[in-house]
Each structure stands twice: as structure tokens, then as C-alpha cells.
Motif scaffolding. Structure first.
Motif, mmCIF file in Angstrom:
data_model
loop_
_atom_site.group_PDB
_atom_site.id
_atom_site.type_symbol
_atom_site.label_atom_id
_atom_site.label_comp_id
_atom_site.label_asym_id
_atom_site.label_seq_id
_atom_site.Cartn_x
_atom_site.Cartn_y
_atom_site.Cartn_z
ATOM 1 N N ALA A 180 0.836 -1.202 0.000
ATOM 2 C CA ALA A 180 0.000 0.000 0.000
ATOM 3 C C ALA A 180 0.874 1.256 0.000
ATOM 4 N N THR A 181 1.987 1.210 0.763
ATOM 5 C CA THR A 181 2.902 2.349 0.814
ATOM 6 C C THR A 181 3.553 2.584 -0.546
ATOM 7 N N VAL A 182 3.981 1.485 -1.193
ATOM 8 C CA VAL A 182 4.593 1.606 -2.519
ATOM 9 C C VAL A 182 3.589 2.164 -3.527
ATOM 10 N N ASP A 183 2.369 1.661 -3.482
ATOM 11 C CA ASP A 183 1.331 2.165 -4.397
ATOM 12 C C ASP A 183 1.090 3.652 -4.172
ATOM 13 N N GLN A 184 1.056 4.060 -2.893
ATOM 14 C CA GLN A 184 0.846 5.469 -2.594
ATOM 15 C C GLN A 184 2.033 6.297 -3.067
ATOM 16 N N GLY A 185 3.254 5.761 -2.841
ATOM 17 C CA GLY A 185 4.453 6.463 -3.292
ATOM 18 C C GLY A 185 4.481 6.624 -4.801
ATOM 19 N N ARG A 186 4.068 5.599 -5.523
ATOM 20 C CA ARG A 186 4.030 5.688 -6.992
ATOM 21 C C ARG A 186 2.999 6.718 -7.438
ATOM 22 N N ALA A 187 1.869 6.770 -6.745
ATOM 23 C CA ALA A 187 0.846 7.763 -7.096
ATOM 24 C C ALA A 187 1.397 9.178 -6.912
ATOM 25 N N TYR A 188 2.156 9.395 -5.836
ATOM 26 C CA TYR A 188 2.774 10.696 -5.612
ATOM 27 C C TYR A 188 3.817 10.992 -6.693
ATOM 28 N N THR A 189 4.552 9.959 -7.130
ATOM 29 C CA THR A 189 5.543 10.137 -8.192
ATOM 30 C C THR A 189 4.871 10.563 -9.488
ATOM 31 N N PHE A 190 3.755 9.913 -9.828
ATOM 32 C CA PHE A 190 3.024 10.283 -11.040
ATOM 33 C C PHE A 190 2.536 11.734 -10.954
ATOM 34 N N ALA A 191 2.116 12.141 -9.746
ATOM 35 C CA ALA A 191 1.667 13.525 -9.564
ATOM 36 C C ALA A 191 2.834 14.489 -9.771
ATOM 37 N N ALA A 192 4.018 14.116 -9.248
ATOM 38 C CA ALA A 192 5.202 14.957 -9.426
ATOM 39 C C ALA A 192 5.557 15.076 -10.908
ATOM 40 N N GLU A 193 5.393 13.994 -11.664
ATOM 41 C CA GLU A 193 5.666 14.036 -13.102
ATOM 42 C C GLU A 193 4.747 15.023 -13.804
ATOM 43 N N GLN A 194 3.481 15.038 -13.406
ATOM 44 C CA GLN A 194 2.545 15.966 -14.043
ATOM 45 C C GLN A 194 2.902 17.413 -13.738
ATOM 46 N N ILE A 195 3.359 17.654 -12.502
ATOM 47 C CA ILE A 195 3.798 19.007 -12.144
ATOM 48 C C ILE A 195 5.010 19.389 -12.991
ATOM 49 N N ALA A 196 5.951 18.447 -13.140
ATOM 50 C CA ALA A 196 7.152 18.713 -13.928
ATOM 51 C C ALA A 196 6.810 18.962 -15.393
ATOM 52 N N LEU A 197 5.876 18.190 -15.946
ATOM 53 C CA LEU A 197 5.487 18.376 -17.341
ATOM 54 C C LEU A 197 4.887 19.763 -17.569
ATOM 55 N N ARG A 198 4.117 20.226 -16.607
ATOM 56 C CA ARG A 198 3.558 21.579 -16.731
ATOM 57 C C ARG A 198 4.665 22.623 -16.665
ATOM 58 N N ARG A 199 5.651 22.379 -15.797
ATOM 59 C CA ARG A 199 6.759 23.309 -15.682
ATOM 60 C C ARG A 199 7.559 23.344 -16.986
ATOM 61 N N VAL A 200 7.823 22.188 -17.556
ATOM 62 C CA VAL A 200 8.569 22.114 -18.813
ATOM 63 C C VAL A 200 7.784 22.789 -19.939
ATOM 64 N N SER A 201 6.487 22.546 -19.972
ATOM 65 C CA SER A 201 5.645 23.175 -20.988
ATOM 66 C C SER A 201 5.712 24.696 -20.882
ATOM 67 N N SER A 202 5.739 25.187 -19.642
ATOM 68 C CA SER A 202 5.849 26.634 -19.433
ATOM 69 C C SER A 202 7.192 27.156 -19.919
ATOM 70 N N LEU A 203 8.257 26.403 -19.636
ATOM 71 C CA LEU A 203 9.591 26.812 -20.081
ATOM 72 C C LEU A 203 9.675 26.850 -21.605
ATOM 73 N N VAL A 204 9.103 25.823 -22.246
ATOM 74 C CA VAL A 204 9.153 25.742 -23.708
ATOM 75 C C VAL A 204 8.345 26.863 -24.344
ATOM 76 N N SER A 205 7.167 27.120 -23.820
ATOM 77 C CA SER A 205 6.311 28.160 -24.399
ATOM 78 C C SER A 205 6.904 29.556 -24.221
ATOM 79 N N ARG A 206 7.723 29.727 -23.186
ATOM 80 C CA ARG A 206 8.345 31.026 -22.947
ATOM 81 C C ARG A 206 9.351 31.362 -24.037
ATOM 82 N N ASP A 207 10.111 30.377 -24.493
ATOM 83 C CA ASP A 207 11.078 30.585 -25.569
ATOM 84 C C ASP A 207 11.328 29.241 -26.245
ATOM 85 N N LYS A 208 10.736 29.051 -27.404
ATOM 86 C CA LYS A 208 10.862 27.761 -28.106
ATOM 87 C C LYS A 208 12.250 27.556 -28.703
#
Length: 335
Positions: free
Chosen positions: A45-73
Motif C-alpha cells: 500500500a505504501t509503494v502504491d501510494q508512493g508511486r501515485a505521488y511520483t506520477f503527480a510529481a511528473e505531471q507538475i514537472a510536465l507543466r513546468r517544462v511546458s511553461s519553459l518551452v512556451s516562454r522561448d521555443k
């Protein structure tokens, strides 16, 4: 009669005691297995919860990268302090840290080959020379460097013919623990340990400088995110013509907002009189397609580590045409 009665009573008592002992062992075993099952279920259960948090962190990172790219392609710089910085993730019942780094700034082992037809790879001689030069720059013997570079190219290319200083199936078959060359792109840098000539010491020396990206294209560094400590990556581009000191000086002289183009970089005072060929000059770019996200999630006594590779182009030919995406994810500590 009394003696027989006492003997029967003693036998009955021994039987009862034996039954009690057997039942106690069974109960203890059952309790131990129940506790083990409970711990396993809790860990899962702990591993499953940890993986869910990891997936959430990936989504945050993808939004950050998208913002960086859109600022200057056209380019990616250090503005905003996004590179190499730990970001804390507020998690209920745990703690998380995420770090985004530039995955372009390394020697991609898959660049040692070129994809001549879909799924068919042939050695890229220029990349082999650069890989050997990098090894020499970080302190590996020249002869060993040349052999490892040739053997690594042979490990990845599609044919079974030994290249110059290379090694194919006939070499690996003759080893004590025989095996065959992969003859395909590498999926992880740990595969380099199977290449002839790569000792644990050499692998440890190379590990900070190499990577495996899912494309077989020439190395493309980002001069706007390289640190002066990574100067050997620039020096390897033109072996014998660029010193580590010159490369470090050029990186240290980088404008606050980064170089606008690689032309400005090569025109710097550190490279005065040097006229790199166009294909070499383009290997020092100002943008990054590949980014790496390292996430560490702590839940109780357990720590879950994930390393995710992000394609900032989202599979498109250039930045901004598609949303950034995760192309690879590895769980656990690196080797």
C-alpha cells in the motif's frame, strides 16, 4: 491396579502436554505469518501510494517544462533557477523531493551509431572519436579509451563484423561467461558494463558523463545549461583542438541570459582562431529536448526513487508543436 492407573494418567498428561505444545507452535507460526502478511500488505500500500505521488510529481514537472518551452521555443536557459534545484513536495503522511536536470548534457551512447534504415544501425566514426576523446579527458588511458569506444559501437551496431578495435560475438563467446553482443540501441547505461574492456573502475569514471537517450543522433549539448565543470563535454567535440581550460572559459563567459545562438559561443575569445565544421558547431546548441526528473518519496521508513526521462518536444520535430511527455521511467536507485 493403582500402578496401572498412575501410568495411564501420566500417559494422558504427556499427550495433553504434547497437544498443547503442538498447538502453541501452530499458533505462533500462524501469528508470525499473519504479521508478515500484514507488513507485506502495508508495504504494498505504501509503494502504491508512493508511486501515485511520483506520477503527480511528473505531471507538475510536465507543466513546468511546458511553461519553459512556451516562454522561448528557440532556447532553454538557467533563468528561473529550475535546473538542479530540489523542489519539496508537500505530501500527507510523507515527504517528497523532485529535481529537474538537463539530460542533453552528457554523451549519449546511442549516438555511436546512425540508423541507416528503420531498425538497422551502423557505426558513426565521428562519435566514436568523440567518445574516446571524452574518456581520455577524464583520465582513462588512451589505448583503453580507443578499444572501449570501438567495442561500444560494435555492441550497438546491427552487423556482426568487428570494427577497428571493436568486439563482436566471437570475442564475447570466448569469455568465461560467454554471451553475445546486443546489436541494438542501449536502454540503460548499465549495459556498458558488458562491453569488452569496461572495468568497474572505468564504469565509475564514465558514469557521470554518459547517458542513454532513445535516439541514435549526434550528441547535442546545451551551452546555456552546461556548467564549467562539464567542460570536457565541449572539449571532446574537437579532440586535440579544444582544451578543457578553453571550454571552461567559454562556459564561464556565458551571458547572464544565455547565448542566443551557437555562433556567439564559437565566436568567443576562448575559441579565437578556431573554425569548427558546421556539423560540429551544431553540437553545441542552445536548446534541450531531453530533461530528467528524479523524484524521491519518503513514506514512513520507506523511500521510493523514480527517474523519469521527459521529451520536451513531445515526439515532434521541434519544440512547441506537441506537449512534453514522459518517455521512460525507472524505479529504484541507480546502479
Amino acid at each position: 491396579m493403582k500402578r496401572e492407573g498412575r501410568e495411564e494418567s501420566g500417559a494422558a498428561l504427556l499427550t495433553v502436554l504434547l497437544l498443547v505444545a503442538v498447538m502453541a507452535v501452530i499458533a505462533a507460526t500462524a501469528l508470525d505469518r499473519l504479521m508478515l502478511a500484514t507488513r507485506i500488505a502495508g508495504s504494498a500500500a505504501t509503494v502504491d501510494q508512493g508511486r501515485a505521488y511520483t506520477f503527480a510529481a511528473e505531471q507538475i514537472a510536465l507543466r513546468r517544462v511546458s511553461s519553459l518551452v512556451s516562454r522561448d521555443k528557440a532556447r532553454l536557459t538557467l533563468d528561473g533557477g529550475w535546473l538542479g534545484r530540489d523542489f519539496t513536495l508537500p505530501l500527507p503522511g510523507g515527504q517528497g523531493r523532485a529535481r529537474l536536470t538537463d539530460a542533453n548534457n552528457c554523451f549519449n551512447l546511442n549516438s555511436l551509431v546512425a540508423e541507416v534504415t528503420p531498425g538497422t544501425f551502423s557505426p558513426r566514426s565521428g562519435a566514436t572519436g568523440q567518445f574516446a576523446a571524452l574518456m581520455k579527458l577524464i583520465g582513462i588511458n588512451d589505448g583503453q579509451a580507443q578499444q572501449i569506444a570501438g567495442a561500444t559501437a560494435d555492441w550497438i551496431d546491427s552487423d556482426s563484423n568487428d570494427g577497428p578495435l571493436g568486439a563482436e560475438d566471437n570475442v564475447y563467446r570466448g569469455m568465461q561467461a560467454s554471451y553475445l553482443a546486443a546489436n541494438r540501441k542501449m536502454a540503460d547505461i548499465s549495459e556498458l558494463r558488458a562491453v569488452r574492456g569496461v572495468t568497474p573502475k572505468i564504469y565509475a569514471q564514465l558514469k557521470p558523463w554518459i547517458c542513454v537517450l532513445p535516439v541514435a543522433v549526434p550528441v547535442r549539448l546545451n551551452i546555456n545549461t552546461l556548467t564549467p565543470e562539464q567542460a570536457p563535454l565541449i572539449a571532446m567535440l574537437m579532440p586535440g583542438k579544444i582544451t578543457i581550460a578553453d571550454a571552461r572559459a567559454a562556459l564561464a563567459a556565458r551571458p547572464a541570459g544565455g547565448y542566443g545562438s551557437s555562433v556567439r559561443f564559437w565566436e568567443g575569445r576562448a575559441f579565437e582562431g578556431l573554425d569548427p565544421p558546421q556539423d560540429i558547431a551544431e553540437q553545441a546548441g542552445v536548446n534541450s529536448r531531453w530533461l530528467a526528473l528524479t523524484t524521491n518519496v519518503t513514506m514512513g521508513d520507506g523511500v521510493l526513487t523514480a527517474r523519469s526521462l521527459i521529451d520536451a518536444n513531445g515526439g515532434a520535430a521541434s519544440a512547441g508543436q506537441a506537449a512534453p511527455t514522459i518517455v521512460r521511467r525507472d524505479w529504484g536507485d541507480s546502479d
